[in-house]
Scaffold this active site. Sequence first.
Site, short mmCIF file in Angstrom:
data_model
loop_
_atom_site.label_atom_id
_atom_site.label_comp_id
_atom_site.label_asym_id
_atom_site.label_seq_id
_atom_site.Cartn_x
_atom_site.Cartn_y
_atom_site.Cartn_z
N GLU A 91 21.74 29.16 42.81
CA GLU A 91 20.77 29.56 43.73
C GLU A 91 19.86 30.73 43.10
OE1 GLU A 91 23.00 29.09 48.13
OE2 GLU A 91 23.31 30.97 47.09
N CYS A 104 14.98 36.43 41.71
CA CYS A 104 16.11 36.68 41.13
C CYS A 104 16.99 35.51 40.79
CB CYS A 104 16.85 37.26 42.56
SG CYS A 104 18.52 37.51 42.07
N CYS A 111 31.24 32.66 39.46
CA CYS A 111 31.41 33.96 38.44
C CYS A 111 32.94 33.91 38.73
CB CYS A 111 30.83 35.02 39.22
SG CYS A 111 30.97 36.79 38.33
N CYS A 115 34.86 40.32 41.78
CA CYS A 115 34.46 41.64 42.57
C CYS A 115 35.03 41.38 44.07
CB CYS A 115 33.20 42.13 42.38
SG CYS A 115 32.70 42.63 40.78
N CYS A 118 32.07 40.60 46.87
CA CYS A 118 30.89 39.74 46.57
C CYS A 118 31.24 38.16 46.88
CB CYS A 118 30.70 39.72 44.94
SG CYS A 118 29.38 38.67 44.38
N GLY A 160 26.57 35.03 39.03
CA GLY A 160 27.01 35.05 37.69
C GLY A 160 26.77 36.46 36.97
N GLU A 161 27.62 36.61 35.85
CA GLU A 161 27.47 37.75 34.93
C GLU A 161 26.58 37.35 33.73
OE1 GLU A 161 28.00 41.01 34.98
OE2 GLU A 161 27.56 40.95 32.64
N SER A 193 21.39 42.90 35.44
CA SER A 193 22.22 43.66 35.93
C SER A 193 23.78 43.10 35.59
CB SER A 193 22.17 43.49 37.46
OG SER A 193 23.32 43.71 38.01
N SER A 215 26.39 47.63 37.66
CA SER A 215 27.22 47.64 38.81
C SER A 215 28.18 48.54 38.96
CB SER A 215 27.68 46.31 39.43
OG SER A 215 26.51 45.48 39.58
N LEU A 216 28.12 49.63 39.56
CA LEU A 216 29.14 50.66 39.26
C LEU A 216 30.07 50.80 40.58
CD1 LEU A 216 29.42 52.88 37.28
CD2 LEU A 216 28.03 54.54 38.60
N ASN A 291 26.07 43.74 52.15
CA ASN A 291 25.52 42.59 53.05
C ASN A 291 26.81 41.92 53.52
OD1 ASN A 291 22.75 43.12 52.97
ND2 ASN A 291 23.01 42.59 50.80
N CYS A 334 21.55 40.54 48.55
CA CYS A 334 22.46 40.74 47.51
C CYS A 334 23.95 40.37 47.75
CB CYS A 334 22.51 42.34 47.30
SG CYS A 334 21.23 43.02 46.37
N1 SAH Z 1 27.35 40.25 37.73
C1 SAH Z 1 26.42 41.07 37.90
C2 SAH Z 1 24.98 40.49 38.29
C3 SAH Z 1 24.86 40.26 39.89
S1 SAH Z 1 23.78 41.30 40.59
C4 SAH Z 1 26.56 42.47 38.38
O1 SAH Z 1 27.65 42.40 39.03
O2 SAH Z 1 25.60 43.40 38.17
C5 SAH Z 1 24.25 41.41 42.16
C6 SAH Z 1 24.43 42.67 42.87
O3 SAH Z 1 24.67 42.71 44.24
C7 SAH Z 1 25.54 43.59 42.17
O4 SAH Z 1 25.32 44.84 42.11
C8 SAH Z 1 26.70 43.12 43.08
O5 SAH Z 1 27.79 44.24 42.80
C9 SAH Z 1 26.08 43.62 44.38
N2 SAH Z 1 26.74 42.78 45.65
C10 SAH Z 1 27.55 41.70 45.47
N3 SAH Z 1 28.11 41.59 46.80
C11 SAH Z 1 27.23 42.31 47.46
C12 SAH Z 1 27.35 42.30 48.93
N4 SAH Z 1 28.01 41.64 49.77
N5 SAH Z 1 26.59 43.36 49.57
C13 SAH Z 1 25.58 43.97 48.75
N6 SAH Z 1 25.65 43.99 47.53
C14 SAH Z 1 26.55 43.07 46.78
#
Ligand code: SAH
Length: 364
Positions: A91, A104, A111, A115, A118, A160-161, A193, A215-216, A291, A334
Amino acid sequence: MKPNVKDLSKEQFTSYLAERGQPSYRAAQVWQWLYQKRAVSFDEMSNLSGALRRQLAADLSISRPRIARQSESRDGTVKFLFELADGETIESVLIPEVHRLTLCISTQAGCGFGCAFCATALMGLKRNLRASEIVDQVLEASRTLDGERRITHVVLMGMGEPLANYTQTVQALEVLTDATWGIGISPRRMTLSSVGLVPQIQKLMEETRVNLAISLHAANDELRDKLMPVNRKYSLKQLIDCCRSLPIPRRKRITFEYVLLNGVNDSEQDARELCRLLSGVRCKVNVIPFNPHPGSSFERPGESDISRFGQILLEQGFQVNVRRPRGDDIQAACGQLSVLSSETVSNERWRVEDTSHSLPLTPH
Ligand code: SAH
């Protein structure tokens, strides 16, 4: 199967042509057809000789992913579902704002980083995308735009990463940013990211000029280990030390993303711990209220908790941006990208490789 011309780097394509006695400006001409005029066949490339066009068509193919579904949110966000040559699906999300149009894009189908919060993680890793498949998302989304509308910004924040698919991602960035031969989006308008793969972050910052987001989501290892299994490989200390040492120009900042999960990482104490962790790092913080999606038991905090969290960071002098969800009615916000059907997702518990942590997390 003939190789796809869009999988060849500039260097590879130039030497392919040189081996056939062609001058290097021919490579530029073909790239301009592919990436600026979005040609779908060699036949269209009218400034090349017929013989060269036939030779190219005999040796190489030009990919064209199918848009399997296109949905538009009430806020104008558009989500594309692409079907790739082998049937995998990915997507991309087009996000219109007043002065910019951001796409985006995905870098992997699924992935593998698991996490906890996600939706894409529920799919597992299907496979890495090829450079062509990363670039094609921009080409195909551009084709759907009318008139003078152009994609102005690209974020590698879809499925994905990106740094786990380093070579193909950097090759795609070459095409996306090359102003003479390629699509010509300035690297200043692109953000990658990452979950925090330390060695690849260092390499990326040496080799490209795109913006970096990390992503912290937690300010201590105990919690981050649970939310993001990658933290067991690269700890917060390693990650933040790496960020401090990156050769980032003075006017640029690293972005830290922090998804706010109700009762998990959204307390006043969490905010203060985050301020301590990031103190002295030239950065901005994107606070992303969670989200919701089928298959996750996490919740978005209430408005007052969200603003209290942001306020604490602001008072400590951080540049903060509390992100409002875009396209959440079409599951395009996101962390909502997943091409599993909602029935599959809701029956599945998300998994981590190390089962010593009992999850889902209980609110503190
Ligand atoms: N793998 C990379 C690229 C994905 S970016 C990364 O993790 O950074 C997507 C962003 O959305 C990341 O910061 C991820 O942690 C965040 N994310 C994932 N699930 C989410 C959710 N349900 N609600 C809000 N943000 C989310």
